[in-house]
Design a protein around this motif. Structure first.
Motif, PDB file in Angstrom:
ATOM      1  N   TYR A  62      51.322  45.662  32.278  1.00  0.00           N
ATOM      2  CA  TYR A  62      50.138  45.417  33.091  1.00  0.00           C
ATOM      3  C   TYR A  62      48.883  45.499  32.232  1.00  0.00           C
ATOM      4  O   TYR A  62      48.813  46.251  31.256  1.00  0.00           O
ATOM      5  CB  TYR A  62      50.010  46.483  34.201  1.00  0.00           C
ATOM      6  CG  TYR A  62      51.232  46.648  35.054  1.00  0.00           C
ATOM      7  CD1 TYR A  62      52.270  47.482  34.651  1.00  0.00           C
ATOM      8  CD2 TYR A  62      51.359  45.992  36.278  1.00  0.00           C
ATOM      9  CE1 TYR A  62      53.398  47.645  35.434  1.00  0.00           C
ATOM     10  CE2 TYR A  62      52.485  46.155  37.071  1.00  0.00           C
ATOM     11  CZ  TYR A  62      53.503  46.982  36.642  1.00  0.00           C
ATOM     12  OH  TYR A  62      54.624  47.141  37.424  1.00  0.00           O
ATOM     13  N   TYR A  76      44.786  46.360  33.220  1.00  0.00           N
ATOM     14  CA  TYR A  76      43.777  46.751  34.192  1.00  0.00           C
ATOM     15  C   TYR A  76      42.439  46.818  33.458  1.00  0.00           C
ATOM     16  O   TYR A  76      42.405  46.963  32.230  1.00  0.00           O
ATOM     17  CB  TYR A  76      44.078  48.141  34.776  1.00  0.00           C
ATOM     18  CG  TYR A  76      45.300  48.222  35.643  1.00  0.00           C
ATOM     19  CD1 TYR A  76      46.564  48.378  35.081  1.00  0.00           C
ATOM     20  CD2 TYR A  76      45.200  48.171  37.031  1.00  0.00           C
ATOM     21  CE1 TYR A  76      47.693  48.469  35.890  1.00  0.00           C
ATOM     22  CE2 TYR A  76      46.322  48.265  37.844  1.00  0.00           C
ATOM     23  CZ  TYR A  76      47.565  48.410  37.259  1.00  0.00           C
ATOM     24  OH  TYR A  76      48.683  48.496  38.058  1.00  0.00           O
ATOM     25  N   GLN A 123      38.271  48.540  33.825  1.00  0.00           N
ATOM     26  CA  GLN A 123      37.374  49.446  34.525  1.00  0.00           C
ATOM     27  C   GLN A 123      35.965  49.199  34.012  1.00  0.00           C
ATOM     28  O   GLN A 123      35.629  49.597  32.888  1.00  0.00           O
ATOM     29  CB  GLN A 123      37.787  50.902  34.298  1.00  0.00           C
ATOM     30  CG  GLN A 123      36.954  51.901  35.073  1.00  0.00           C
ATOM     31  CD  GLN A 123      37.353  53.342  34.763  1.00  0.00           C
ATOM     32  OE1 GLN A 123      37.854  53.657  33.700  1.00  0.00           O
ATOM     33  NE2 GLN A 123      37.149  54.228  35.731  1.00  0.00           N
ATOM     34  N   VAL A 172      39.110  51.319  38.789  1.00  0.00           N
ATOM     35  CA  VAL A 172      40.071  50.622  37.945  1.00  0.00           C
ATOM     36  C   VAL A 172      40.638  49.447  38.748  1.00  0.00           C
ATOM     37  O   VAL A 172      41.086  49.619  39.885  1.00  0.00           O
ATOM     38  CB  VAL A 172      41.208  51.573  37.521  1.00  0.00           C
ATOM     39  CG1 VAL A 172      42.239  50.839  36.684  1.00  0.00           C
ATOM     40  CG2 VAL A 172      40.642  52.764  36.750  1.00  0.00           C
ATOM     41  N   PHE A 201      43.177  45.965  38.919  1.00  0.00           N
ATOM     42  CA  PHE A 201      44.349  45.245  38.413  1.00  0.00           C
ATOM     43  C   PHE A 201      43.952  43.865  37.924  1.00  0.00           C
ATOM     44  O   PHE A 201      43.190  43.147  38.590  1.00  0.00           O
ATOM     45  CB  PHE A 201      45.375  45.146  39.535  1.00  0.00           C
ATOM     46  CG  PHE A 201      46.504  44.190  39.271  1.00  0.00           C
ATOM     47  CD1 PHE A 201      46.537  42.943  39.867  1.00  0.00           C
ATOM     48  CD2 PHE A 201      47.552  44.548  38.432  1.00  0.00           C
ATOM     49  CE1 PHE A 201      47.577  42.067  39.648  1.00  0.00           C
ATOM     50  CE2 PHE A 201      48.604  43.679  38.200  1.00  0.00           C
ATOM     51  CZ  PHE A 201      48.618  42.436  38.807  1.00  0.00           C
ATOM     52  N   PHE A 249      42.664  48.671  30.129  1.00  0.00           N
ATOM     53  CA  PHE A 249      43.832  49.534  29.995  1.00  0.00           C
ATOM     54  C   PHE A 249      45.108  48.700  30.063  1.00  0.00           C
ATOM     55  O   PHE A 249      45.261  47.851  30.941  1.00  0.00           O
ATOM     56  CB  PHE A 249      43.886  50.560  31.129  1.00  0.00           C
ATOM     57  CG  PHE A 249      42.815  51.610  31.072  1.00  0.00           C
ATOM     58  CD1 PHE A 249      41.757  51.580  31.948  1.00  0.00           C
ATOM     59  CD2 PHE A 249      42.881  52.635  30.142  1.00  0.00           C
ATOM     60  CE1 PHE A 249      40.768  52.548  31.913  1.00  0.00           C
ATOM     61  CE2 PHE A 249      41.893  53.613  30.092  1.00  0.00           C
ATOM     62  CZ  PHE A 249      40.831  53.557  30.975  1.00  0.00           C
TER      63      PHE A 249
END
Lengths: 117, 113
Positions: free
Chosen positions: B33, B35, B37, B43, B45, B91
């Motif tokens: 994944y 992500y 922020q 945060v 997706f 992330f």
């Protein structure tokens, strides 16, 4: 669609006091629920998770959370706050992976916990 | 303990430039994944990747974004032409299978100037 609401963007407690961080979720399917902690300038670390089974789950650093389906809540608690608990806490929901779902997380907006001496 | 590794930790780029953010997921994990922020926000997706293809993506993940797992170990996020609003912490996360927790990397802070 799933969503998470964390009540209170900032929570301040004294060292030794109870910590209560609130999380409510919305999900059309049985949810998986998570609490992550983010220390300054660091990544997300898993505190605890609920998938199935016992509704009271214990995590690292003395934290625990209780899944209450009737209230659609997953509040995070710790009996006695420590200075090192100061961080940002994120509640997140995921549906069960499989079928058309691949287990993505939907996060709440986060709660910054401040601990005073 | 195995961990997700992201490089670089901080990248500054000029608007319009291409950037590639790199991630090394935990070795036996199957789901990957990205992500992001944005400072002060939640945060969000971006994309999930399973079985060598995108399995799900958000509306944020438009044609400017792409992901790749070029060699079976790295997992990259490319932003073709960066905008100021792409400035965020990105992330990478991985999980061994669907019904487990995701492990997150330390993040790459992207600053677009």
């Amino acid at each position: 669609a799933q969503s998470v609401t964390q009540l209170g963007s900032h929570v301040s407690v004294s060292e030794g006091a109870l910590v209560l961080l609130r999380c409510n979720y919305s999900s059309s399917v049985p949810p998986y629920l998570f609490w992550y902690v983010q220390y300054p300038n660091q990544g997300l670390q898993l505190l605890l998770k609920y998938t199935t089974g016992a509704t009271l789950v214990k995590g690292i650093n003395g934290f625990e959370a209780e899944f209450k389906k009737s209230e659609t809540s997953f509040h995070l608690t710790k009996p006695s706050a420590h200075m090192s608990d100061a961080a940002e806490y994120f509640c997140a929901v995921s549906d069960q992976a499989g079928g058309t779902s691949y287990g993505k997380l939907t996060f709440g907006q986060g709660t910054i916990l401040t601990v005073h001496p | 303990e195995p961990e997700v590794t992201q490089t670089p930790s901080h990248q500054v780029t000029q608007m319009g430039q291409e950037v590639i953010l790199r991630c090394v997921p935990i070795s036996n994990h199957l789901y990957f994944y990205w992500y992001r922020q944005i400072l002060g926000q939640k945060v969000e997706f971006l994309v999930s990747f399973y079985n060598n293809e995108i399995s799900e993506k958000s509306e944020i993940f438009d044609d400017q974004f792409s992901v790749e797992r070029p060699d079976g170990s790295n997992f990259t996020l490319k932003i073709r032409s960066t905008k100021l609003e792409d400035s965020a912490m990105y992330f990478c996360a991985s999980k061994i299978e669907g019904n487990t927790e995701a492990f997150f990397g330390q993040g790459t802070r992207l600053t677009v100037v």
